[in-house]
Design a protein around this motif. Structure first.
Motif, PDB file in Angstrom:
ATOM      1  N   GLU A  68      20.410  22.132 -38.897  1.00 44.70           N
ATOM      2  CA  GLU A  68      21.463  23.085 -38.557  1.00 44.70           C
ATOM      3  C   GLU A  68      22.109  23.563 -39.865  1.00 44.70           C
ATOM      4  N   PRO A  69      21.889  24.821 -40.247  1.00 43.19           N
ATOM      5  CA  PRO A  69      22.360  25.274 -41.561  1.00 43.19           C
ATOM      6  C   PRO A  69      23.870  25.168 -41.735  1.00 43.19           C
ATOM      7  N   LEU A  70      24.636  25.310 -40.637  1.00 45.62           N
ATOM      8  CA  LEU A  70      26.094  25.317 -40.800  1.00 45.62           C
ATOM      9  C   LEU A  70      26.675  23.923 -41.023  1.00 45.62           C
ATOM     10  N   VAL A  71      25.855  22.854 -40.944  1.00 47.69           N
ATOM     11  CA  VAL A  71      26.405  21.539 -41.294  1.00 47.69           C
ATOM     12  C   VAL A  71      26.364  21.319 -42.811  1.00 47.69           C
ATOM     13  N   ASN A  96      22.491  26.674 -34.072  1.00 46.16           N
ATOM     14  CA  ASN A  96      22.707  26.259 -32.679  1.00 46.16           C
ATOM     15  C   ASN A  96      24.079  26.724 -32.183  1.00 46.16           C
ATOM     16  N   GLY A  97      24.872  27.325 -33.043  1.00 45.11           N
ATOM     17  CA  GLY A  97      26.112  27.976 -32.619  1.00 45.11           C
ATOM     18  C   GLY A  97      27.333  27.079 -32.536  1.00 45.11           C
ATOM     19  N   ILE A  98      27.139  25.761 -32.657  1.00 47.83           N
ATOM     20  CA  ILE A  98      28.282  24.850 -32.461  1.00 47.83           C
ATOM     21  C   ILE A  98      29.390  25.124 -33.486  1.00 47.83           C
ATOM     22  N   LEU A  99      29.002  25.406 -34.724  1.00 41.45           N
ATOM     23  CA  LEU A  99      30.003  25.623 -35.783  1.00 41.45           C
ATOM     24  C   LEU A  99      30.182  27.102 -36.135  1.00 41.45           C
ATOM     25  N   LEU A 100      29.598  27.965 -35.323  1.00 40.10           N
ATOM     26  CA  LEU A 100      29.601  29.390 -35.680  1.00 40.10           C
ATOM     27  C   LEU A 100      31.012  29.963 -35.726  1.00 40.10           C
ATOM     28  N   ASP A 101      31.820  29.639 -34.715  1.00 35.19           N
ATOM     29  CA  ASP A 101      33.176  30.186 -34.674  1.00 35.19           C
ATOM     30  C   ASP A 101      33.944  29.772 -35.937  1.00 35.19           C
ATOM     31  N   ARG A 102      33.767  28.482 -36.314  1.00 36.86           N
ATOM     32  CA  ARG A 102      34.514  27.973 -37.471  1.00 36.86           C
ATOM     33  C   ARG A 102      34.171  28.733 -38.753  1.00 36.86           C
ATOM     34  N   TYR A 103      32.891  29.073 -38.919  1.00 33.88           N
ATOM     35  CA  TYR A 103      32.478  29.682 -40.193  1.00 33.88           C
ATOM     36  C   TYR A 103      32.259  31.195 -40.106  1.00 33.88           C
ATOM     37  N   LEU A 104      32.628  31.769 -38.972  1.00 32.06           N
ATOM     38  CA  LEU A 104      32.276  33.173 -38.773  1.00 32.06           C
ATOM     39  C   LEU A 104      32.882  34.113 -39.819  1.00 32.06           C
ATOM     40  N   ASP A 105      34.172  33.922 -40.120  1.00 38.79           N
ATOM     41  CA  ASP A 105      34.807  34.838 -41.069  1.00 38.79           C
ATOM     42  C   ASP A 105      34.114  34.750 -42.428  1.00 38.79           C
ATOM     43  N   ASP A 144      30.693  35.447 -29.045  1.00 41.98           N
ATOM     44  CA  ASP A 144      31.494  36.627 -28.734  1.00 41.98           C
ATOM     45  C   ASP A 144      32.289  37.110 -29.947  1.00 41.98           C
ATOM     46  N   ARG A 145      32.692  36.175 -30.801  1.00 42.55           N
ATOM     47  CA  ARG A 145      33.408  36.607 -32.000  1.00 42.55           C
ATOM     48  C   ARG A 145      32.446  37.262 -33.007  1.00 42.55           C
ATOM     49  N   ALA A 146      31.204  36.767 -33.051  1.00 40.14           N
ATOM     50  CA  ALA A 146      30.214  37.417 -33.923  1.00 40.14           C
ATOM     51  C   ALA A 146      30.025  38.862 -33.475  1.00 40.14           C
ATOM     52  N   LEU A 147      29.895  39.061 -32.151  1.00 42.20           N
ATOM     53  CA  LEU A 147      29.709  40.419 -31.636  1.00 42.20           C
ATOM     54  C   LEU A 147      30.916  41.291 -31.965  1.00 42.20           C
ATOM     55  N   ALA A 148      32.102  40.715 -31.791  1.00 43.47           N
ATOM     56  CA  ALA A 148      33.323  41.494 -32.065  1.00 43.47           C
ATOM     57  C   ALA A 148      33.408  41.852 -33.552  1.00 43.47           C
TER      58      ALA A 148
END
Ligand code: SAM
Ligand code: SF4
Length: 327
Positions: A68-71, A96-105, A144-148
């Protein structure tokens, strides 16, 4: 550059870690995974040097993967530096999206062009059976935040007979209201995936058509979601997004394969299904010059195998899960 069979090699999947916060049944064992020691994993500086050299040879698009790259700490900053390499046109991430929201910005600011989110079921129990963990809500938030944020999103699902094959319609329906591609990928007999039963892409298509009506295949130019891979994309009546089918087993696409893989330990592999690989970590840590490294890379690419061997007994490396190869 072209390989010996005339295929253009311009796409590189870069694994930044073998670690993961899920344990998907088709990828990893449930317990007892031995992570590679830190010193065997390429530093970001080493990876950047390798990517810069491969860009000189014609690599244009990069997918960051793992494990998982985001770990891995600092991955968003790493992506920002990758963007500055001359020749690199597109950088995407599979997660896998688990940490996507955290690192999205940080990912958005780093200039990521798209994210592929692996999601095999929307039913919490089936999700847990496959991943052996929980986290659906976090994945949805990230998606959904990635899309936004204007980041292109694709969903990847591996249909498994008797596990999630009765749960594919709700997943496909994610593309009804959202401008995303939901893609179904045939299970490959790698690592933990060897004992599970795939659902052939043609059966997935028939199942979707039964529910949604005829799928219209989009010519590559028309498929907004078309990327660097072998997916076929389809329009569905009334859908904002699209459906994709990736059929490595039933629809062999090796003759147009454009990809290389770099494992987290620095092995450059021209084909997922063969042992063949170049140990770039040893080469660069032994002090090889750029010229020597380029020469070794060129020789490896020239040997890119004609195709996968999933029908035959698997080679040693292929008995490892995707998380070690860099899926
Ligand atoms: N952890 C990230 C993720 O899940 O997207 C990146 C690494 S994962 C190994 C990359 C992709 O490989 C995922 O979409 C996963 O579904 C797929 N994968 C893993 N094992 C597979 C197998 N045996 N057959 C087909 N796809 C597989
Ligand atoms: Fe982790 Fe991705 Fe493998 Fe699942 S598929 S265990 S999320 S590396």
């Amino acid at each position: 550059m072209l390989d010996a069979l005339g295929r253009t090699i311009d796409y590189l999947r870069v694994s930044v870690t073998d670690r993961c916060n899920l344990r998907c049944i088709y990828c990893m064992p449930s317990s007892g995974v031995e992570w590679k020691p830190h010193e065997t994993i390429l530093s970001f500086e080493e990876t950047l040097r390798i990517v810069r050299l491969l860009a000189e040879l014609g690599v244009r698009n990069i997918k960051i993967t793992g494990g998982e790259p985001l770990v891995r700490k600092g991955v968003a900053g790493f992506i920002r530096t990758l963007r500055n390499i001359p020749g690199i046109a597109g950088i995407t991430l599979t997660t896998n999206g688990i940490l996507l929201d955290r690192y999205l910005d940080a990912l958005r600011d780093g200039g990521i062009h798209g994210v592929n989110i692996s999601l095999d079921a929307l039913d919490p129990q089936v999700f847990h059976r496959i991943t052996r963990r929980r986290g659906l809500a976090a994945i949805f938030q990230g998606m959904d935040r990635a899309l936004a944020s204007g980041i292109r999103v694709k969903i990847n699902c591996v249909p498994l007979r008797g596990v999630n094959d009765r749960h594919l319609i709700p997943l496909a329906s994610l593309a009804e209201q959202r401008p995303i591609a939901v893609r179904f990928i045939e299970l490959m007999p790698l690592g933990a995936g060897e004992g599970l039963e795939p659902v052939p892409g043609a059966q997935v298509k028939a199942l979707l058509e039964e529910r949604f009506g005829p799928l219209r295949e989009l010519p590559p130019g028309e498929a907004r979601s078309a990327g660097n891979g072998p997916a076929r994309y389809y329009a569905v009546p009334g859908f904002t997004g699209t459906i994709g089918l990736i059929n490595p087993i039933s629809d062999g696409f090796c003759e147009t394969c454009n990809r290389l893989r770099l494992s987290a330990e620095g092995v450059l592999k021209p084909c997922l299904a063969h042992d063949l690989g170049l140990d770039l970590r040893s080469l660069i840590r032994s002090g090889a010059s750029d010229r020597e490294t380029l020469r070794a890379m060129t020789a490896l690419i020239a040997q890119k195998p004609k195709g996968h061997t999933f029908a035959a007994p698997l080679e040693r490396a292929v008995r490892q899960g995707m998380y070690t190869i860099g899926g």
